[in-house]
Design a protein around this motif. Structure first.
Motif, PDB file in Angstrom:
ATOM      1  N   PHE A   1       0.825  -1.197   0.000  1.00  0.00           N
ATOM      2  CA  PHE A   1       0.000   0.000   0.000  1.00  0.00           C
ATOM      3  C   PHE A   1       0.867   1.258   0.000  1.00  0.00           C
ATOM      4  N   VAL A   2       1.904   1.275   0.845  1.00  0.00           N
ATOM      5  CA  VAL A   2       2.784   2.443   0.926  1.00  0.00           C
ATOM      6  C   VAL A   2       3.458   2.690  -0.426  1.00  0.00           C
ATOM      7  N   LYS A   3       3.929   1.627  -1.082  1.00  0.00           N
ATOM      8  CA  LYS A   3       4.551   1.781  -2.401  1.00  0.00           C
ATOM      9  C   LYS A   3       3.558   2.345  -3.408  1.00  0.00           C
ATOM     10  N   ALA A   4       2.350   1.823  -3.411  1.00  0.00           N
ATOM     11  CA  ALA A   4       1.324   2.308  -4.341  1.00  0.00           C
ATOM     12  C   ALA A   4       0.976   3.770  -4.044  1.00  0.00           C
ATOM     13  N   PHE A   5       0.903   4.125  -2.769  1.00  0.00           N
ATOM     14  CA  PHE A   5       0.607   5.495  -2.357  1.00  0.00           C
ATOM     15  C   PHE A   5       1.704   6.438  -2.838  1.00  0.00           C
ATOM     16  N   GLU A   6       2.970   6.026  -2.648  1.00  0.00           N
ATOM     17  CA  GLU A   6       4.100   6.839  -3.089  1.00  0.00           C
ATOM     18  C   GLU A   6       4.068   7.054  -4.596  1.00  0.00           C
ATOM     19  N   GLU A   7       3.774   6.009  -5.353  1.00  0.00           N
ATOM     20  CA  GLU A   7       3.722   6.127  -6.804  1.00  0.00           C
ATOM     21  C   GLU A   7       2.550   7.003  -7.247  1.00  0.00           C
ATOM     22  N   LYS A   8       1.407   6.808  -6.654  1.00  0.00           N
ATOM     23  CA  LYS A   8       0.196   7.552  -7.041  1.00  0.00           C
ATOM     24  C   LYS A   8       0.359   9.049  -6.810  1.00  0.00           C
ATOM     25  N   PHE A   9       0.924   9.422  -5.651  1.00  0.00           N
ATOM     26  CA  PHE A   9       1.014  10.825  -5.280  1.00  0.00           C
ATOM     27  C   PHE A   9       2.422  11.402  -5.426  1.00  0.00           C
ATOM     28  N   ASP A  10       3.338  10.617  -5.990  1.00  0.00           N
ATOM     29  CA  ASP A  10       4.714  11.046  -6.250  1.00  0.00           C
ATOM     30  C   ASP A  10       5.370  11.633  -4.996  1.00  0.00           C
ATOM     31  N   VAL A  11       5.310  10.874  -3.904  1.00  0.00           N
ATOM     32  CA  VAL A  11       5.919  11.254  -2.632  1.00  0.00           C
ATOM     33  C   VAL A  11       6.741  10.080  -2.112  1.00  0.00           C
ATOM     34  N   THR A  12       7.541  10.331  -1.084  1.00  0.00           N
ATOM     35  CA  THR A  12       8.274   9.244  -0.442  1.00  0.00           C
ATOM     36  C   THR A  12       8.041   9.302   1.054  1.00  0.00           C
ATOM     37  N   ALA A  13       8.064   8.144   1.677  1.00  0.00           N
ATOM     38  CA  ALA A  13       7.953   8.056   3.132  1.00  0.00           C
ATOM     39  C   ALA A  13       9.369   8.097   3.679  1.00  0.00           C
ATOM     40  N   ALA A  14       9.882   9.295   3.942  1.00  0.00           N
ATOM     41  CA  ALA A  14      11.291   9.480   4.309  1.00  0.00           C
ATOM     42  C   ALA A  14      11.651   8.824   5.641  1.00  0.00           C
ATOM     43  N   ALA A  15      10.803   8.917   6.632  1.00  0.00           N
ATOM     44  CA  ALA A  15      11.140   8.371   7.946  1.00  0.00           C
ATOM     45  C   ALA A  15      11.345   6.858   7.917  1.00  0.00           C
ATOM     46  N   PRO A  16      10.436   6.048   7.338  1.00  0.00           N
ATOM     47  CA  PRO A  16      10.685   4.612   7.290  1.00  0.00           C
ATOM     48  C   PRO A  16      11.926   4.266   6.471  1.00  0.00           C
ATOM     49  N   ALA A  17      12.194   5.031   5.424  1.00  0.00           N
ATOM     50  CA  ALA A  17      13.372   4.770   4.609  1.00  0.00           C
ATOM     51  C   ALA A  17      14.641   5.047   5.410  1.00  0.00           C
ATOM     52  N   ALA A  18      14.619   6.088   6.212  1.00  0.00           N
ATOM     53  CA  ALA A  18      15.787   6.412   7.012  1.00  0.00           C
ATOM     54  C   ALA A  18      16.066   5.310   8.029  1.00  0.00           C
ATOM     55  N   VAL A  19      15.021   4.732   8.604  1.00  0.00           N
ATOM     56  CA  VAL A  19      15.191   3.634   9.544  1.00  0.00           C
ATOM     57  C   VAL A  19      15.787   2.432   8.821  1.00  0.00           C
ATOM     58  N   ALA A  20      15.318   2.149   7.622  1.00  0.00           N
ATOM     59  CA  ALA A  20      15.834   1.015   6.860  1.00  0.00           C
ATOM     60  C   ALA A  20      17.294   1.214   6.502  1.00  0.00           C
ATOM     61  N   VAL A  21      17.702   2.441   6.227  1.00  0.00           N
ATOM     62  CA  VAL A  21      19.094   2.721   5.900  1.00  0.00           C
ATOM     63  C   VAL A  21      19.960   2.588   7.140  1.00  0.00           C
TER      64      VAL A  21
END
Length: 129
Positions: A24-44
């Motif tokens: 869902f998050v991936k689809a949301f990011e693609e649909k609205f051309d945004v990124t979920a920066a906080a979860p990505a930072a945790v993954a990094v």
């Protein structure tokens, strides 16, 4: 479609598995051309902690990459910061504008050296601590 309240949305998300929520998050990011920066930072940040334990005990195992100045090629530096941190454009620009600031914290020596080389290649002044 009727507008859902925050509570209704949270109830719907509670019923999803982690994989379904991730999709869902991936689809949301693609649909609205945004990124979920906080979860990505945790993954990094998560892999960096595991690699730090593999470093030699006598040698410093965790480094902070500090952006001292952006230099003449500010746009290139912002692009590198975004690539290293998965920050959004505004957050990366604010970090570069607010130099000196840490770009990465608590990373192993190899990751710190690669980040320093990439940022210096873009024209920034960088120090490792």
């Amino acid at each position: 479609m009727a507008k859902l309240s925050t509570d209704e949305l949270l109830s719907a998300f509670e019923e999803l598995t982690l994989i379904e929520l991730s999709d869902f998050v991936k689809a949301f990011e693609e649909k609205f051309d945004v990124t979920a920066a906080a979860p990505a930072a945790v993954a990094v940040a998560a892999p960096a902690g595991g690699d730090a334990g593999a470093a030699a005990a006598e040698e410093k195992s965790e480094f902070d990459v500090i952006l001292e100045a952006a230099g003449d090629k500010k746009i290139a530096v912002i692009k590198e910061v975004r690539g290293l941190t998965s920050l959004g454009l505004k957050e990366a620009k604010d970090l570069v504008d607010g130099a000196p600031k840490p770009v990465l914290e608590g990373v192993d020596k190899d990751a710190a050296d690669k980040a320093k080389a990439a940022l210096e290649g873009a024209g920034a002044t960088v120090t490792l601590k």
